[in-house]
Motif scaffolding. Structure first.
Motif, short mmCIF file in Angstrom:
data_model
loop_
_atom_site.label_atom_id
_atom_site.label_comp_id
_atom_site.label_asym_id
_atom_site.label_seq_id
_atom_site.Cartn_x
_atom_site.Cartn_y
_atom_site.Cartn_z
N ARG A 1 0.80 -1.22 0.00
CA ARG A 1 0.00 0.00 0.00
C ARG A 1 0.83 1.28 0.00
NH1 ARG A 1 -3.88 -1.11 4.91
NH2 ARG A 1 -4.47 1.08 4.53
N PHE A 2 1.91 1.32 0.78
CA PHE A 2 2.74 2.53 0.81
C PHE A 2 3.43 2.75 -0.54
CE2 PHE A 2 6.88 4.60 2.12
CZ PHE A 2 6.34 5.87 2.21
N LYS A 3 3.93 1.67 -1.10
CA LYS A 3 4.62 1.78 -2.38
C LYS A 3 3.66 2.24 -3.49
CE LYS A 3 8.53 -0.66 -4.35
NZ LYS A 3 9.27 -1.93 -4.33
N TYR B 1 0.96 3.92 -3.04
CA TYR B 1 0.61 5.31 -2.74
C TYR B 1 1.67 6.26 -3.32
CZ TYR B 1 0.22 9.57 0.09
OH TYR B 1 0.15 10.87 0.52
N PHE C 1 6.61 8.78 5.09
CA PHE C 1 5.97 7.52 5.47
C PHE C 1 5.03 7.71 6.66
CE2 PHE C 1 6.12 3.67 8.19
CZ PHE C 1 5.44 2.80 7.35
N TYR D 1 1.93 9.37 5.76
CA TYR D 1 1.02 8.41 5.15
C TYR D 1 0.29 7.60 6.23
CZ TYR D 1 -0.65 4.26 2.70
OH TYR D 1 -1.43 3.25 2.22
N LEU D 2 1.02 7.18 7.26
CA LEU D 2 0.39 6.41 8.34
C LEU D 2 -0.68 7.25 9.06
CD1 LEU D 2 3.35 4.44 9.97
CD2 LEU D 2 1.79 3.72 8.16
N GLU E 1 -3.70 7.32 6.94
CA GLU E 1 -4.42 6.05 7.03
C GLU E 1 -4.93 5.77 8.44
OE1 GLU E 1 -4.98 3.75 4.33
OE2 GLU E 1 -4.53 5.64 3.33
#
Length: 324
Positions: free
Chosen positions: A30-32, A34, A102, A105-106, A109
């Motif tokens: 998911r992070f990649k 994104y 990162f 992003y967390l 989410e």
């Protein structure tokens, strides 16, 4: 390399491996995605960011923590550890930036509530003046390559001339497709960093060389279905960045310019324009820089050259008053 593979390299067994948190389980997908699809980072940049997150994950595991439990003190210790190694300040800055992104992003989410890297400040990256070729060296480079007599001479000549005439990045040149090259109009439509498009012109001499390569050499390189890229290797596949770097390096050696890299030709393009009256805004557009601050480094190059010319024109004179 993902975090699980790195842990295997370190010999961690199942009993000693920390329990994966919600943040850690999203690393590989998911992070990649994104970064690639939402932030529109290049695959190379996305991979670098992902690697940085994996490195920090292992650092936390050695401290008995997971990503969600990271505190400012952990982030500070990580940055200090990086600074104690031989890597450059620019790389440290990038790693901290990766991890800050990162954790943003967390937060997005709703996996964490705060970003522990927001309070981490890294040393300012050292900025070096770009290396560039003189007009005489560019002429020597083109002449040395043109003196070859093998079937790839014309392809490599087109590569060298387009790099200098347009200032393309290595990835932009190797990713250039035939449908984005307008020979008659002498323009190339470039997909740059962040998938931003720009239009860059190229010279009349480059136009002639490219036209000759496309009509006389490229058709003979194709094996089966045409891959659509302008520059192909001897197997008929897309030329890789590594292959491009080798072509430029070998061309430089023939011309007596050791260690030549494609980016030096990009720097030479910008410096050449600036020394002939182009302003920084125009050069920014040609190079595809998001910030004018990135382009401004070339003004220092121009100033340094002007100062050298001035010093040659006005040599130091002994103006001390002679004693009677």
């Amino acid at each position: 390399m993902c975090c699980r593979e790195q842990e295997g390299d370190r010999g961690l067994d199942k009993e000693s491996e920390p329990v994966k948190s919600a943040g850690e389980t999203i690393l590989s997908d998911r992070f990649k995605k994104y970064m690639l699809n939402v932030r529109r980072y290049s695959p190379h940049t996305a991979e670098a960011y992902f690697s940085d997150v994996c490195e920090f994950t292992l650092f936390l595991q050695e401290r008995g923590k997971n990503l969600e439990a990271a505190e400012v003190s952990d982030c500070h210790a990580f940055s200090l550890q990086l600074l104690s190694t031989s890597i450059t300040h620019r790389t440290v800055k990038r790693k901290v930036s990766s991890l800050r992104a990162f954790y943003d992003y967390l937060i997005r989410e709703e996996l964490v509530t705060t970003n522990p890297f927001d309070l981490i400040r890294t040393p300012r990256a050292q900025r070096h003046l770009p290396v560039f070729l003189t007009p005489e060296q560019v002429i020597a480079l083109f002449a040395a390559n043109a003196a070859r007599e093998d079937k790839l001479t014309l392809r490599d000549q087109a590569i060298l001339e387009l790099l200098f005439a347009s200032g393309l990045r290595a990835e932009e040149l190797t990713g250039l497709t035939v449908d984005r090259l307008d020979i008659l109009g002498r323009i190339v439509k470039v997909i740059g960093k962040g998938k931003r498009e720009r239009i860059v012109p190229f010279s009349v001499s480059c136009q002639a060389t490219l036209g000759q390569y496309l009509s006389e050499v490229r058709p003979h390189l194709i094996r089966g279905e045409d891959p659509g890229y302008v520059f192909l290797n001897f197997k008929g596949a897309k030329l890789t960045v590594r292959g491009l770097e080798m072509i430029v390096k070998e061309a430089g050696e023939r011309a007596g310019i050791p260690g030549l890299h494609p980016h030096v030709l990009r720097h030479s393009f910008a410096t050449f324009l600036l020394n002939r009256g182009a302003n920084l805004r125009e050069i920014q557009e040609y190079l595809g820089h998001v910030s004018i601050g990135t382009t401004a480094i070339y003004s220092h190059v121009s100033y340094q050259r002007l100062k050298e010319i001035y010093d040659r024109a006005f040599p130091h004179l002994d103006l001390k008053r002679k004693k009677d």
